[in-house]
Design an enzyme around this catalytic site. Structure first.
Site, PDB file in Angstrom:
ATOM      1  N   CYS A 182      23.237   3.503  45.391  1.00 52.27           N
ATOM      2  CA  CYS A 182      22.151   2.872  46.126  1.00 52.27           C
ATOM      3  C   CYS A 182      21.813   3.689  47.370  1.00 52.27           C
ATOM      4  CB  CYS A 182      22.541   1.453  46.527  1.00 52.27           C
ATOM      5  SG  CYS A 182      21.442   0.198  45.881  1.00 52.27           S
ATOM      6  N   CYS A 203      15.401  -5.120  50.110  1.00 47.79           N
ATOM      7  CA  CYS A 203      15.160  -5.186  48.662  1.00 47.79           C
ATOM      8  C   CYS A 203      15.873  -6.374  48.040  1.00 47.79           C
ATOM      9  CB  CYS A 203      15.644  -3.918  47.972  1.00 47.79           C
ATOM     10  SG  CYS A 203      14.537  -2.529  48.179  1.00 47.79           S
TER      11      CYS A 203
END
Lengths: 280, 124, 108
Positions: free
Chosen positions: A241, A197
């Site tokens: 996360c 990402c």
């Protein structure tokens, strides 16, 4: 100082990565680094990324960090804590480091760094607790508690404006590689790595959020985050996360997170320290 | 006796062909349930990366599904199913989560999603 | 976290008649009354609903806030500094709390 069992997984992952490279599966990716991890290349150019970042956030986060940052209250508390006498030796932080922390100016820009005493990576949060225990005889502060964050915030803010200069030479190298391995490790039910990402797809949108580049990830913590509604550390963000990809979050200041912090801070080398940060 | 055995086989075969096979095809899934799976954040959450009809602020990590589905037809059903179930078979370095392998969605839900995706094509 | 700590920022040097930016920050949880805890209990609404700004004896700004304002709200406005007087900001929340702070404005 807990040795996380994830290290084992990492070694496994490294081996698998080497295997994949051997079979020629990753022929389309960027050249492999020393540790055998295939580094990603950002899909879009840096200029394009800057353009997209400014289109989403503009100067908002920067202005808020300077002018309306709620973490400033915590900074004031940190200053008081710095001068507060605690522990058996009757000292405060200020007794050794100068009344206003003059001797600590620029120190935080070199953290995290390798420390032979603990045979690992020493972060600022860990160092403050060690210093309190060894030199002040005071109890260690609980990670992510208000006092711990306040003190860390104040000590880091003494280095504001000093360019980050983290060294990964010599004994720090294996820890850097371990942090990188974790960064590139696929994990969680969603099977994502940090890197896919924040390196490969940086600048793209996931729903209404922009995926940010890892260049600016480590220079502004502890910082205030609007989503949390309070101030938190970089490792709290790691845990968030991890939960988002449905992986198991690790404890604060464990080996893996400290290695990861080293890896991310190295990416921010050259940028000025800017705490407290402000993010959405 | 031989002929009767053959006829029995034939009969069984025919019965299978008439009753079982269409059921297998029809078991594809329900497009309406598929849309729910696609739009639900805890299930498909497809709009995080793909443009899907009716969802605001879609992501742009994956391909635009409204455009991409124009290239797919009924014949690609099994391939679509496999792609949602585990995209790594086609692209080992993908970002797409393996919905089937990691049990994010059940087999039935994946069938529903495939049915919904194919229905996007039929409308236009 | 202490509720109701206020920080007001004005430029350190102000000329008479100058239009200066004023920024104010207050710590407050600003609970909407819509949020639930993990056991399903509704967290009661608790937010600042009334903000007054006084410059000297005049009320120069008034805000009606609702639960839509974020936690630790931040306001910013411009002020024409034409007299030496205290600038006072008063926050009132829906549980009767009153938080105020003032800064002296001394235009030269």
């Amino acid at each position: 100082m807990r040795r996380c069992f994830f290290l084992k997984k990492m070694v496994l992952m490294l081996a698998m990565g080497a295997l994949a490279a051997g079979t020629g599966r990753g022929a389309f990716a960027a050249p492999a680094s020393v540790s055998g991890i295939q580094e990603y290349k950002q899909n879009i150019s840096t200029q394009e990324y800057e353009k997209r970042y400014n289109a989403v956030y503009g100067k908002f986060t920067g202005q808020m960090a300077e002018q309306g940052n709620p973490a400033d209250f915590m900074l004031d508390d940190g200053k008081d804590l710095f001068k507060k006498v605690e522990g058996t030796t009757g000292k405060s932080c200020a007794s050794c480091h100068g009344e206003n922390g003059e001797k600590l100016k620029g120190v935080a820009a070199g953290y995290p760094k390798y420390d032979p005493a603990i045979k690992g990576i020493n972060t600022m949060a860990l160092q403050i607790n060690r210093c309190r225990k060894e030199n002040m005889g005071a109890p260690e502060l609980k990670y992510e508690s208000y006092d711990q964050l306040a003190l860390e915030l104040y000590v880091k803010s003494l280095s504001n404006g000093v360019p980050i200069k983290v060294s990964i030479d010599g004994p720090a190298r294996p820890f850097y590689e371990a942090g990188k391995a974790y960064y590139y490790m696929r994990q969680g039910q969603l099977n994502m790595s940090c890197a896919i990402c924040h390196v490969k797809y940086a600048g793209h949108m996931i729903r209404a959020n922009l995926l940010s580049n890892n260049r600016h990830h480590a220079d502004h913590w502890p910082g205030y985050r609007l989503k949390w509604g309070k101030t938190g550390s970089l490792q709290k963000r790691f845990r968030g996360c991890n939960k988002k990809v449905r992986a198991k979050p690790l404890p604060f200041q464990c080996d893996t997170y400290r290695d990861l912090e080293l890896y991310l801070t190295y990416q921010a080398n050259g940028l000025p320290v800017a705490v407290p940060g402000f993010r959405m | 006796m031989r002929t009767s055995k053959k006829t029995v086989f034939l009969a069984v075969g025919l019965t299978l062909a008439i009753f079982v096979l269409p059921v297998a095809v029809l078991a594809g899934g329900n497009a309406e349930n598929g849309k729910k799976v696609v739009d639900t954040k805890k299930l498909g959450n497809c709009a995080a990366c793909h443009v899907v009809p009716g969802m605001e602020f879609p992501g742009d990590v994956g391909p635009n599904l409204i455009e991409a589905m124009k290239n797919y037809s009924e014949a690609d059903r099994e391939m679509l199913r496999q792609r949602i179930s585990d995209e790594r078979k086609f692209n080992p370095d993908t970002i797409m989560p393996p919905f089937g392998t990691n049990k994010i969605l059940t087999g039935q839900q994946i069938d529903d999603v495939v049915e919904y995706l194919l229905s996007l094509n039929k409308k236009k | 976290m202490v509720i109701g700590r206020i920080k007001i920022r004005v430029p350190s040097v102000i000329k008479k008649g100058e239009v200066v930016p004023v920024m104010a920050l207050v710590t407050h949880p600003m609970e909407t009354g819509l949020r639930k805890t993990k056991d399903g209990k509704v967290v009661p609404a608790y937010f600042i609903n009334d903000v007054d700004v006084f410059y000297g004896n005049d009320r120069i700004t008034h805000c009606d806030w609702t639960y839509a304002i974020s936690a630790n709200p931040f306001i910013s406005f411009y002020l024409k500094a034409d007299k030496a007087a205290p600038l006072k900001i008063v926050y009132k929340d829906n549980k009767g709390g009153v938080y105020q702070q003032s800064v002296q404005i001394n235009p030269r």
